[in-house]
Design an enzyme around this catalytic site. Structure first.
Site, PDB file in Angstrom:
ATOM      1  N   GLY A  13     -10.640  -2.748   8.865  1.00  0.00           N
ATOM      2  CA  GLY A  13     -10.301  -2.913  10.272  1.00  0.00           C
ATOM      3  C   GLY A  13     -11.496  -2.935  11.198  1.00  0.00           C
ATOM      4  O   GLY A  13     -11.336  -2.940  12.419  1.00  0.00           O
ATOM      5  N   GLY A  31      -8.379  -8.372   5.271  1.00  0.00           N
ATOM      6  CA  GLY A  31      -7.339  -7.675   6.015  1.00  0.00           C
ATOM      7  C   GLY A  31      -7.208  -8.225   7.412  1.00  0.00           C
ATOM      8  O   GLY A  31      -6.638  -9.293   7.645  1.00  0.00           O
ATOM      9  N   ARG A  56     -23.554  -2.961  -3.222  1.00  0.00           N
ATOM     10  CA  ARG A  56     -24.939  -2.782  -3.693  1.00  0.00           C
ATOM     11  C   ARG A  56     -25.111  -1.451  -4.417  1.00  0.00           C
ATOM     12  O   ARG A  56     -25.852  -1.357  -5.399  1.00  0.00           O
ATOM     13  CB  ARG A  56     -25.913  -2.871  -2.511  1.00  0.00           C
ATOM     14  N   LYS A  81       0.822  -1.208   0.000  1.00  0.00           N
ATOM     15  CA  LYS A  81       0.000   0.000   0.000  1.00  0.00           C
ATOM     16  C   LYS A  81       0.855   1.256   0.000  1.00  0.00           C
ATOM     17  O   LYS A  81       1.882   1.314   0.663  1.00  0.00           O
ATOM     18  CB  LYS A  81      -0.865   0.034   1.273  1.00  0.00           C
TER      19      LYS A  81
END
Lengths: 201, 293
Positions: B152, B234, B164, B80
């Site tokens: 997180g 994650g 959606r 990242k």
């Protein structure tokens, strides 16, 4: 024709698109029962470690080998690695469908991934096609029944053994249909007008 | 020879479909992820749950830990960089990571601009809350889109909302005629050419993955059924009681997402999931999904 696409992980959707373009029924294969009534199988690109683990966890190893004894199999990139006799990485347990030794990620990481123009066949029917290689493997050695269909820098990129085809590149990403045709329509080389090969988008 | 083309970048995203990309913070975790069947790992110093707890500025990881993880595993390694921090991205490119996540999980470096990703030879993934944001990132050169969710949190509700929203907007664009698409492009703040492409294709022009809050095999199945083509997990794995078991279970549930019996088997006896946060407990200014635009 009903052709399966191994859908454990990878770019199976692109292979479905190619098969549908060719007017074939394409079927998802995620377990042994999905192999019945199929006339051929594609093992797609993806991560060969992941697909190798999932072949065993889904009890597909022996059924896939038995299937390949009778029906044509086309493997692209990770699919070729899984079809090999031997892979230079113990994290992958190949199926031994093609008599080749393959080295994974031999050309390096993604930054070295590339698209090349490659010449296929060396007779009057030869043709050029795009070949997109993504973290591609290298075919290090080939058994004596292996027919090399195309090479790049001295290494085979497309091979055939009996009715099976293995490619280090991804025709499915470029909409190139001819390798699926060669594998599943048993097109005789001399009968095929290679100039008419189709690109789909 | 053409390296680093947009097609080659999207090509790697295609290869990652139907899989699970796992956040890892050490060589040991990377090996666990690979053995569990991850199709890639995201190398970072702290997983989002810890970044959230620790506070302070979250930056790109130390190159030495990224290199160690690259040596330890054979699957693609992602890393990242901060939003807009093109120098961090240049460093990650020089390390030859396989994919860069320009991520809202880290503290943004630019309040107005993202990275011009076309300048790079390696592909980028970016988060999106809706289709306008997704298409802006694609215009900048992103080769892969993921929902932002709420990283997180261990709570799937935001990822569901984002997926959606994108699905609903795609359905709408499919029904618009040419002139209505111009108006839609204006409202979405997205380039008309990309809006036209989505309308024609009925999907995003690049793969669309889910991220942000996936913690269980059922979460994996839910997001895949909602149209995610792959998953980023994650904190959900390495914040749980038995990461190895949970990682394998999430991989199974991703492959067999349509078969409830298989997802049920994968969900059985997993020990504790990460605790997670109710979204109402997170103050707006601490919501990671608000970063980026």
């Amino acid at each position: 024709m009903r052709i399966g696409v191994l859908e454990l992980q990878g770019d199976f959707e692109k292979h479905h698109q190619i098969l549908q373009t060719l007017g074939m029924d394409s079927i998802a294969v995620r377990g042994p029962s999905d192999l019945s009534e199929l006339e051929g199988l594609v093992i797609p690109g993806g991560e060969s470690t992941t697909i190798s683990l999932l072949i065993d966890r889904n009890e597909l190893r022996e059924p896939l080998k038995a299937f390949a004894d009778v029906h044509p199999v086309l493997g692209t990139c990770a699919g070729l690695i899984l079809m090999a006799r031997k892979v230079s990485d113990s994290r992958v347990n190949p199926l031994g469908i093609l008599d080749v030794v393959v080295c994974r990620n031999a050309y390096g990481r993604q930054i070295h991934s590339t698209t090349e123009e490659v010449k296929f066949f060396e007779d009057e029917n030869s043709f050029y096609s795009r070949a997109t290689m993504i973290r591609a493997p290298r075919i290090e050695s080939t058994g004596r029944n292996i027919e090399v269909l195309g090479s790049l820098n001295g290494h085979p990129v497309a091979i055939r053994e009996n009715h099976h085809i293995g490619l280090i590149f991804h025709p499915e990403l470029d909409g190139v249909t001819i390798f699926h045709e060669l594998a599943f329509q048993r097109v005789k080389q001399s009968q095929h007008d290679r100039k008419s090969q189709t690109y789909v988008t | 020879m053409s390296k680093g083309t947009y097609e080659v970048k999207v090509g790697l995203a295609e290869m990652l479909k139907g899989g699970v990309i796992m956040d890892v913070t050490s060589v040991e975790q990377a090996r666990i992820a690979e053995r569990a069947g991850a199709c890639a790992v995201m190398a970072l110093e702290r997983i989002p749950a810890d970044i959230r707890e620790d506070g302070g500025v979250a930056r790109m990881s130390d190159p030495s830990m990224i290199r160690e993880i690259q040596k330890a595993v054979s699957i693609p390694v992602m890393a990242k960089c901060r939003i807009g921090h093109f120098a961090e991205a240049q460093i990650l490119e020089s390390l030859e990571v396989d994919f860069i996540d320009e991520s809202e999980v880290l503290t943004p470096a630019d309040e107005k601009n993202h990275i011009w990703k076309h300048d790079f030879k390696i592909p980028f993934v970016c988060g999106a809350l809706d289709i306008g944001e997704a298409l802006r990132r694609i215009a900048e050169g992103a080769a892969l889109i993921r929902t932002k969710g709420e990283a997180g949190s261990g709570n799937i509700v935001e990822a569901v909302r984002h997926m959606r929203t994108i699905n609903r907007q795609i359905s709408r664009l499919k029904e618009c005629d040419e002139v209505e698409l111009v108006s839609e492009a204006k409202d979405l703040g997205a380039p008309l050419s990309l809006v036209q492409q989505v309308s024609k294709l009925g999907k995003l022009p690049v793969p669309n993955f889910a991220a942000g809050g996936i913690a269980t095999p059922a979460d994996a199945s839910l997001m895949m059924q909602l149209g995610a083509e792959s998953l980023f997990v994650g904190s959900g794995i390495f914040k749980s009681e038995d990461p190895d078991l949970r990682a394998r279970a999430i991989v199974v549930a991703t492959t067999h997402y349509k078969i409830a019996e298989k997802v049920a088997d994968a969900s059985a006896g997993l020990k504790k999931a990460m605790k997670g946060l109710d979204i109402s407990e997170i103050p707006d200014e601490e919501k990671l999904q608000e970063r980026g635009w």
